[in-house]
Structures are given as C-alpha cells and as structure tokens.
Design a protein around this motif. Structure first.
Motif, PDB file in Angstrom:
ATOM      1  N   MET A  63      -6.168   4.002  -6.357  1.00 22.09           N
ATOM      2  CA  MET A  63      -4.972   3.374  -6.895  1.00 22.09           C
ATOM      3  C   MET A  63      -3.966   3.031  -5.797  1.00 22.09           C
ATOM      4  SD  MET A  63      -2.332   4.672  -9.831  1.00 22.09           S
ATOM      5  CE  MET A  63      -3.465   4.493 -11.190  1.00 22.09           C
ATOM      6  N   ARG A  64      -3.715   3.971  -4.904  1.00 16.31           N
ATOM      7  CA  ARG A  64      -2.701   3.679  -3.884  1.00 16.31           C
ATOM      8  C   ARG A  64      -3.180   2.603  -2.920  1.00 16.31           C
ATOM      9  NH1 ARG A  64      -3.004   5.079   1.276  1.00 16.31           N
ATOM     10  NH2 ARG A  64      -0.775   4.868   1.612  1.00 16.31           N
ATOM     11  N   ASN A  65      -4.468   2.543  -2.657  1.00 13.19           N
ATOM     12  CA  ASN A  65      -4.971   1.484  -1.779  1.00 13.19           C
ATOM     13  C   ASN A  65      -4.807   0.111  -2.420  1.00 13.19           C
ATOM     14  OD1 ASN A  65      -5.596   3.278   0.204  1.00 13.19           O
ATOM     15  ND2 ASN A  65      -7.746   3.493  -0.379  1.00 13.19           N
ATOM     16  N   ILE A  66      -5.111   0.024  -3.711  1.00  9.41           N
ATOM     17  CA  ILE A  66      -4.907  -1.254  -4.405  1.00  9.41           C
ATOM     18  C   ILE A  66      -3.426  -1.615  -4.359  1.00  9.41           C
ATOM     19  CG2 ILE A  66      -4.997  -2.446  -6.639  1.00  9.41           C
ATOM     20  CD1 ILE A  66      -7.380  -0.762  -7.373  1.00  9.41           C
ATOM     21  N   TRP A  67      -2.579  -0.612  -4.604  1.00  7.58           N
ATOM     22  CA  TRP A  67      -1.149  -0.886  -4.645  1.00  7.58           C
ATOM     23  C   TRP A  67      -0.619  -1.357  -3.293  1.00  7.58           C
ATOM     24  CZ3 TRP A  67       2.596  -2.752  -6.962  1.00  7.58           C
ATOM     25  CH2 TRP A  67       3.912  -2.552  -6.538  1.00  7.58           C
ATOM     26  N   ILE A  68      -1.095  -0.748  -2.233  1.00  6.96           N
ATOM     27  CA  ILE A  68      -0.635  -1.154  -0.899  1.00  6.96           C
ATOM     28  C   ILE A  68      -1.020  -2.602  -0.621  1.00  6.96           C
ATOM     29  CG2 ILE A  68      -1.143  -0.818   1.547  1.00  6.96           C
ATOM     30  CD1 ILE A  68      -0.926   2.146   1.071  1.00  6.96           C
ATOM     31  N   ASP A  69      -2.246  -2.974  -0.967  1.00  8.19           N
ATOM     32  CA  ASP A  69      -2.668  -4.373  -0.791  1.00  8.19           C
ATOM     33  C   ASP A  69      -1.791  -5.297  -1.619  1.00  8.19           C
ATOM     34  OD1 ASP A  69      -4.621  -3.505   0.837  1.00  8.19           O
ATOM     35  OD2 ASP A  69      -6.256  -3.687  -0.610  1.00  8.19           O
ATOM     36  N   GLU A  70      -1.572  -4.872  -2.855  1.00 10.80           N
ATOM     37  CA  GLU A  70      -0.790  -5.678  -3.791  1.00 10.80           C
ATOM     38  C   GLU A  70       0.653  -5.832  -3.299  1.00 10.80           C
ATOM     39  OE1 GLU A  70      -0.011  -7.757  -7.331  1.00 10.80           O
ATOM     40  OE2 GLU A  70      -1.884  -7.210  -6.346  1.00 10.80           O
ATOM     41  N   ARG A  72       1.784  -5.583  -0.297  1.00 10.80           N
ATOM     42  CA  ARG A  72       1.820  -6.437   0.893  1.00 10.80           C
ATOM     43  C   ARG A  72       1.791  -7.905   0.493  1.00 10.80           C
ATOM     44  NH1 ARG A  72      -2.505  -3.511   3.916  1.00 10.80           N
ATOM     45  NH2 ARG A  72      -1.366  -1.796   4.861  1.00 10.80           N
ATOM     46  N   ALA A  73       0.883  -8.213  -0.431  1.00  9.12           N
ATOM     47  CA  ALA A  73       0.750  -9.602  -0.877  1.00  9.12           C
ATOM     48  C   ALA A  73       2.060 -10.074  -1.502  1.00  9.12           C
ATOM     49  CB  ALA A  73      -0.390  -9.727  -1.872  1.00  9.12           C
ATOM     50  N   ARG A  74       2.695  -9.189  -2.259  1.00  3.91           N
ATOM     51  CA  ARG A  74       3.956  -9.558  -2.905  1.00  3.91           C
ATOM     52  C   ARG A  74       5.052  -9.809  -1.895  1.00  3.91           C
ATOM     53  NH1 ARG A  74       5.025  -6.577  -8.422  1.00  3.91           N
ATOM     54  NH2 ARG A  74       2.931  -6.742  -9.213  1.00  3.91           N
ATOM     55  N   ASN A  75       5.120  -8.944  -0.894  1.00  5.38           N
ATOM     56  CA  ASN A  75       6.151  -9.115   0.117  1.00  5.38           C
ATOM     57  C   ASN A  75       5.999 -10.447   0.827  1.00  5.38           C
ATOM     58  OD1 ASN A  75       7.489  -6.806  -0.381  1.00  5.38           O
ATOM     59  ND2 ASN A  75       6.409  -5.588   1.170  1.00  5.38           N
ATOM     60  N   ARG A  76       4.744 -10.825   1.024  1.00  7.34           N
ATOM     61  CA  ARG A  76       4.521 -12.118   1.666  1.00  7.34           C
ATOM     62  C   ARG A  76       5.007 -13.241   0.755  1.00  7.34           C
ATOM     63  NH1 ARG A  76      -0.305 -10.086   3.643  1.00  7.34           N
ATOM     64  NH2 ARG A  76      -1.483 -10.890   1.879  1.00  7.34           N
TER      65      ARG A  76
END
Lengths: 165, 247
Positions: A63-70, A72-76
């Motif tokens: 879960m936390r790995n998916i969230w970190i990717d997500e 990051r994508a959002r911040n971009r």
C-alpha cells in the motif's frame, strides 16, 4: 490463484487497511481508491507472499509503495489542489455534535500538516500499533530513521493539538 | 528530567525491555515533569487511535470482499464429491444472507469448473465454438461474441442466446449474464473482448447428469448479484453502453 488462507487473511485486514489508507491519503475517497488498488496488487502478487509470515506487514508495504508512486505523480501534475478547510463551525461551540466535528477536524488538520514520511511513521506505530522494527521494515528504512521521524511527527502533532506548553 | 524524550516515546510505545521500563516507571514516581510527559504522549496516542477507530469501524465495501473471494480463473480441479458435499452443506446452512449467497457462489464456481471440463473436452475445441482460449483467458467467440456485442436484453425475441442482465462489476467493467443452448454464463468486457467469468451448462445440457444447480437462470442471477456493483442497467442504460462499445 491466492490460497484460502491468503484470501481470508486479506478480507480480515480490510478494515485496518482502509484506516491506514485514510491516514496516508488524508481523504476518504482517495483512501478507498488506494485500498482497492492495494487489494488488486496483492491478489496479483499473492504468490510472492510467504505463507507463515505476516500478511499485514506485507500488504501495508504494498500500500505505501503504491501511495508513494501515486503521490509523486500527483505532485508532478499539480501543486494547487488543496481544498480550503471549512471554517463554518467556528464560534458555534456548545453543541456536542459540533464539538465532535471540530475534534475530528482538529486531528485531521494536525495530521494533514505533517510531512508524508512523518505521517506514515505516526500511522504505523501510534495508530496501527506496529513495533518500531516492523514499521521500519514496512517503510524500508533504518530503525533510527523511523524513530526520529516519529519523534518529530509527535512533537508537531502535540503543538498543533495544543498539548505542549 | 532523568529520562530522554526518545526513552519516553519508547516507553509509551511498549518498546523498552523489562529493566529499562522499570527504570522509567520508578523515575516517574518522583519526577512530576516526567510523569506529565508520559501522560501527554499517552493522550496523543489515544486521541489518534480514537480518531481513526471510526474509519476501521465503517462497513467495508462489499465489492472488495467479492474481488478477493472471486477466483480470477476457474478452479482446475474437478471433484464431483466435493461439489455434492458443498451442496449438502449449503442446504443445511440457510442462515445469514451474506454467508448464504457466498456459499451459493462457491457452489456456482465449482459447477462452472465442472461444466468447463465438458466444454474443453468437446464443443469448445471445434472451430468457432462459443468460447475460445487465449493467453489463459476464456473469451467469447463466434455467435456468442456477436450476441454479447449486439443483443439488448430489452429486445431479443427469438434469439438463440438470451441476455439476462447487464451490470457493472467491482472494477467498473461491463458484464452480461447470458443463457444459450450450448452455454450460459457471465462475461465481462475487457480489452480483448468478452472474458468469461462463469460458464454454466446451456439449456440443451440441462438434463445432463452434470447439471449441479437448480435453474440455470437463477444460478446466473445469484452469480451476477455477487459480482455486481450496484443495480443492473435498465433498457436505456444498456442501449447507451452498447453505443459506447461496452466500455
């Protein structure tokens, strides 16, 4: 095919997975999306889980790995998607329902102010009840890093919630 | 204070060993600041836990549980005795709604696995049968694929395959329950066409000794209800979904 032990274990974990997702994302519907993505990922990689080891740590790591990717994508994508907190209830204290709402808002606001890595440490140890070692393993960081994030997160929360003089 | 902040944290989090723990407890008896700091840490922990307890207490979306319990492919092992045992257990346990439908669901999955064996052995291997296998997925083909693509449940007089219901599953994919002479089942639309989620005997096979469930339609409806997120599509929604290519 996931084993029955895996499936049953995962179903039992759903309420707390949802809680952790809510803490990470700070939003009910984002949290549920994250939870659903985690379930899908977990089912797809169920063969990678070693039977007899802790399923909760394994799923939380996903879960936390998916969230970190997500995240990051959002911040971009955009930095400007911060909804204004509603201040409508201010000054109407006295009613129990409103007080409960304000209390809810306080904890939520205080948590929302934490940097992601501190909020994650706080969620894992203080809310989800993982031991330091387990929490550090889920995050994939040394224990010292975890405890210092935890300490900073706690201090910030106490300040925000008015519990430090 | 005789105890560090880190130690207070570890004390409250239950991370200290017996000796270190006793030392902090003892020190707190004579050090009011320390006792106060411990109390504040405890209060914070409790406040956070209390806040998030309400989230864990919310009922979990049923689609999640269905997603976990739904096998992504039919079980390869076919064991008639097990199916019979399951049926017997089902008949016995007619209690809570959720548990019952779940058992029915398992019964259905077993029956589907059983029927699948028949198809693989016979009909399915002929060219353009109703179902073909591609990369491990079972896809509707031939007339069945055409019926799934074009036929509306609201207008299908005289068609050899009937559409029983159209609905969205937990992933948001459109799924259709159908009943035909050679096969009945549920197929969900994906990138490569209609993927079979359940295969049951067709109307022509329903007198065969392999038939497990009561009416195939009733079995299908139970399966569909367990898969569906929300109500089935009405005639207008179904038409719109068809116009958009079932996406």
């Amino acid at each position: 095919m996931p084993t029955a032990q895996f499936s049953e274990g995962l179903v039992r974990l759903l309420p707390q997975m949802r809680r952790f997702a809510r803490g990470l994302t700070r939003d009910a519907s984002d949290g549920d999306d994250l939870c659903q993505m985690t379930i899908e990922r977990a089912l797809k990689s169920s063969h990678l889980w070693a039977e007899g080891t802790r399923l909760d740590s394994w799923v939380y790591r996903i879960m936390r790995n998916i969230w970190i990717d997500e995240a990051r994508a959002r911040n971009r994508r955009s930095q400007t998607f911060a909804p204004e907190e509603d201040g409508a209830d201010v000054g109407m204290a006295g009613d129990a329902g409103i007080e409960a709402h304000v209390e809810l808002g306080n904890v939520e606001r205080a948590m929302a102010q934490l940097p992601d890595e501190q909020r994650e440490a706080v969620m894992l140890v203080l809310v989800e009840g993982f031991a330091y070692k387990e929490a550090a393993e889920i995050i994939g960081c040394p224990m010292g890093t975890l405890t210092s994030r935890l300490a900073r997160g706690r201090e910030a929360l106490m300040r925000a919630l008015g519990e430090v003089v | 204070m005789s105890v560090s902040r880190e130690e207070i944290m570890a004390y409250v989090d239950g991370e200290l060993d017996e000796t270190a723990r006793a030392k902090v407890t003892l020190a707190a008896l004579s050090d009011l600041d320390l006792a106060d700091a411990i109390a504040r840490e405890r209060a914070l922990r409790e406040r956070l836990q209390g806040h998030f307890a309400s989230v864990a207490a919310e009922p979990v979306p049923p689609a999640w549980e269905a997603m976990i319990r739904a096998p992504s492919e039919p079980a390869p092992v076919i064991d008639l005795a097990q199916v019979r045992r399951q049926k017997a257990a089902q008949a016995k346990a007619a209690q809570p709604k959720v548990a019952l439908s779940r058992q029915k669901w398992f019964g259905g999955a077993m029956a589907a696995a059983l029927v699948l064996g028949l198809f693989v052995g016979g009909q399915m291997m002929r060219r353009e049968g109703p179902i073909t296998e591609k990369n491990g997925a079972l896809l509707a083909s031939g007339d069945l694929a055409k019926a799934l693509d074009t036929q509306l449940a609201s207008a299908q007089d005289g068609a050899s395959t009937r559409m029983i219901a159209t609905f969205r599953n937990g992933d948001g994919s459109l799924c259709r329950a159908f009943s035909g002479a050679s096969a009945s089942g549920i197929a969900c639309h994906g990138e490569d066409g209609w993927r079979m989620q359940h295969v049951l005997p067709g109307t022509a096979a329903q007198s065969s000794a392999y038939r497990q469930a009561g009416s195939a339609d009733a079995e299908l409806m139970t399966l569909a209800q367990n898969m569906a997120a929300g109500a089935p599509l009405d005639a207008a929604q179904e038409k719109a979904a068809k116009a958009k290519g079932w996406r």
